[in-house]
Design an enzyme around this catalytic site. Structure first.
Site, short mmCIF file in Angstrom:
data_model
loop_
_atom_site.label_atom_id
_atom_site.label_comp_id
_atom_site.label_asym_id
_atom_site.label_seq_id
_atom_site.Cartn_x
_atom_site.Cartn_y
_atom_site.Cartn_z
N ASP A 78 0.80 -1.24 0.00
CA ASP A 78 0.00 0.00 0.00
C ASP A 78 0.83 1.28 0.00
O ASP A 78 0.36 2.32 0.48
CB ASP A 78 -0.92 0.00 1.23
CG ASP A 78 -1.86 -1.18 1.20
OD1 ASP A 78 -2.64 -1.28 0.25
OD2 ASP A 78 -1.81 -2.01 2.13
N ASP A 101 -6.81 -4.00 -5.60
CA ASP A 101 -6.55 -2.71 -4.96
C ASP A 101 -5.20 -2.12 -5.39
O ASP A 101 -5.00 -0.91 -5.39
CB ASP A 101 -6.53 -2.84 -3.42
CG ASP A 101 -7.53 -3.83 -2.87
OD1 ASP A 101 -7.82 -4.83 -3.55
OD2 ASP A 101 -8.01 -3.64 -1.75
N1 GLY Z 1 -7.37 -2.01 0.24
C1 GLY Z 1 -8.21 -2.61 1.20
C2 GLY Z 1 -9.55 -2.03 1.22
O1 GLY Z 1 -9.97 -1.38 0.29
O2 GLY Z 1 -10.24 -2.24 2.20
#
Ligand code: GLY
Length: 395
Positions: free
Chosen positions: A101, A162
């Site tokens: 992330d 994601d």
């Molecule tokens: N990237 C994890 C979520 O969107 O909860």
């Protein structure tokens, strides 16, 4: 008011009203955040709930502060952004606890700080983060999503949709340094996502598991959605916005086509009331919403509209505005009872304590969208683009 989006708003004062409401609410939230020794994510009993420093959403709070600073010019927001940017250095020191992330964490705040003020410490943070993300690349064609949080897990072959939103960090690194490796990794991962995640109808998998040694497809579990083969709306929104951003950074037409396909599907699934459910294939009851999916999709639809010829983009711009206005009317809390705005965010379909809660990135994407409507947004996912001045290489 943005020249581009103004023509699609029925009520022209809506965006300015939202800006005023955001400013009032965020002053209260900042005062609450300053009482805490952590970065806000969610709330419990009307207060911010303690949160650990490596949590993946921690970039959204300073990014929200930069958005507010752009909209109001008030140094209160800049100071809060800088305060929490520095707090996040502890997460960089704990780098073994960082997953994929890194763009969520650093591009949209330190990247913006560097763009606005040429702060060298901010540059170093983003560049370090880009190298960390590049280091997660598996040459079989994907970026590894998560670490093995407990020794019984083996997630070396796990990729998630994601991650499309973290690719702009890699594009940024190539744009700043001229070294193509980062962009090549990002495009390889985006191509894998087109092939293995996006289905023919425009819906997407959340997770795909590959054999980490050979790259062979092994499985596609349901992840944060209802079940394998279902359609987690937030995953659809990450794909939608992520492919638009990959198109903007690379010019590759297939990314734009893929974004359109996902957007058409997303709109078809929520056009009845413009209030996206948590999973578009969840059972009829309970009626579980996810405001984050709606606000992320709205931002993606707005950038998609801007990237297309006007006659083709108009429908996407209108859909974005419908989602934003419907969700705001249904679920925004502008009072001081809680230091957050959107109340129907859902962390994962099967997380019973994470249903219809507040989640700071739902608020972040709403703020980003209001900034776009007003023409006051910098496109934080591409802070160094030409239009923002000093595009391209590091000075
Ligand atoms: N990237 C994890 C979520 O969107 O909860």
């Amino acid at each position: 008011m943005s020249d581009f989006f103004g023509k699609y708003l029925h009520n022209l004062s809506w965006a300015s009203e939202m800006k005023e409401k955001l400013d009032r609410k965020m002053r209260f939230c900042v005062a609450e955040a300053r009482k805490a020794d952590f970065i806000p994510y969610t709330t419990e009993n009307g207060k911010f709930k303690p949160n650990f420093i490596n949590w993946w959403t921690n970039g959204f709070w300073p990014a929200m502060m930069w958005q507010m600073f752009r909209m109001t010019g008030d140094s209160l927001y800049r100071e809060e952004a800088v305060r929490t940017e520095k707090m996040l250095d502890e997460a960089l020191r704990n780098f073994k606890k960082l997953d994929h992330d890194m763009g969520f964490l650093w591009l949209i705040q330190s990247g913006v700080h560097y763009q606005l003020e040429k702060n060298e410490d901010s540059y170093d943070r983003v560049f370090f983060a880009a190298n960390m993300l590049a280091g997660r690349f598996n040459p079989n064609g994907f970026i590894r999503a998560w670490n093995d949080w407990d020794p019984s897990m083996d997630r070396a072959g796990w990729a998630i949709v994601d991650c499309m939103m973290n690719l702009p960090l890699l594009y940024w690194a190539t744009e700043m340094t001229g070294d193509p490796r980062y962009r090549l990794i990002a495009m390889t991962h985006a191509d894998t996502t087109m092939k293995y995640f996006v289905r023919p109808d425009g819906s997407c998998n959340h997770i795909v598991i590959f054999d980490p040694e050979t790259g062979e497809f092994l499985d596609n579990p349901g992840g944060q959605g209802f079940v394998s083969g279902s359609s987690w709306s937030r995953g659809q929104s990450w794909a939608l916005y992520g492919f638009v951003l990959s198109f903007l950074h690379t010019g590759k037409k297939e990314y734009l086509e893929t974004a359109k396909k996902v957007a058409n599907y997303f709109i078809s699934q929520c056009a009845d009331d413009w209030l996206p459910r948590c999973d578009f294939r969840q059972p009829a009851e309970p009626v579980l919403r996810d405001n984050v999916a709606g606000n992320v999709a709205a931002c993606g639809l707005m950038e998609l509209a801007r990237a297309l010829p006007e006659e083709e983009g108009a429908g996407y711009a209108r859909a974005a505005i419908r989602i934003l206005t419907a969700q705001e009317a249904d679920a925004a809390d502008w009072t001081e009872k809680v230091p957050a705005i959107f109340t129907k965010c859902t962390s994962a379909y099967h997380d019973l304590s994470g249903r219809h809660i507040t989640m700071n990135y739902g608020d972040y994407f709403f703020t980003e969208a209001v900034g776009k409507l007003l023409g006051e947004e910098l496109l934080f996912w591409y802070p160094n683009r030409e239009e923002n001045g000093n595009g391209g290489k590091k000075e």
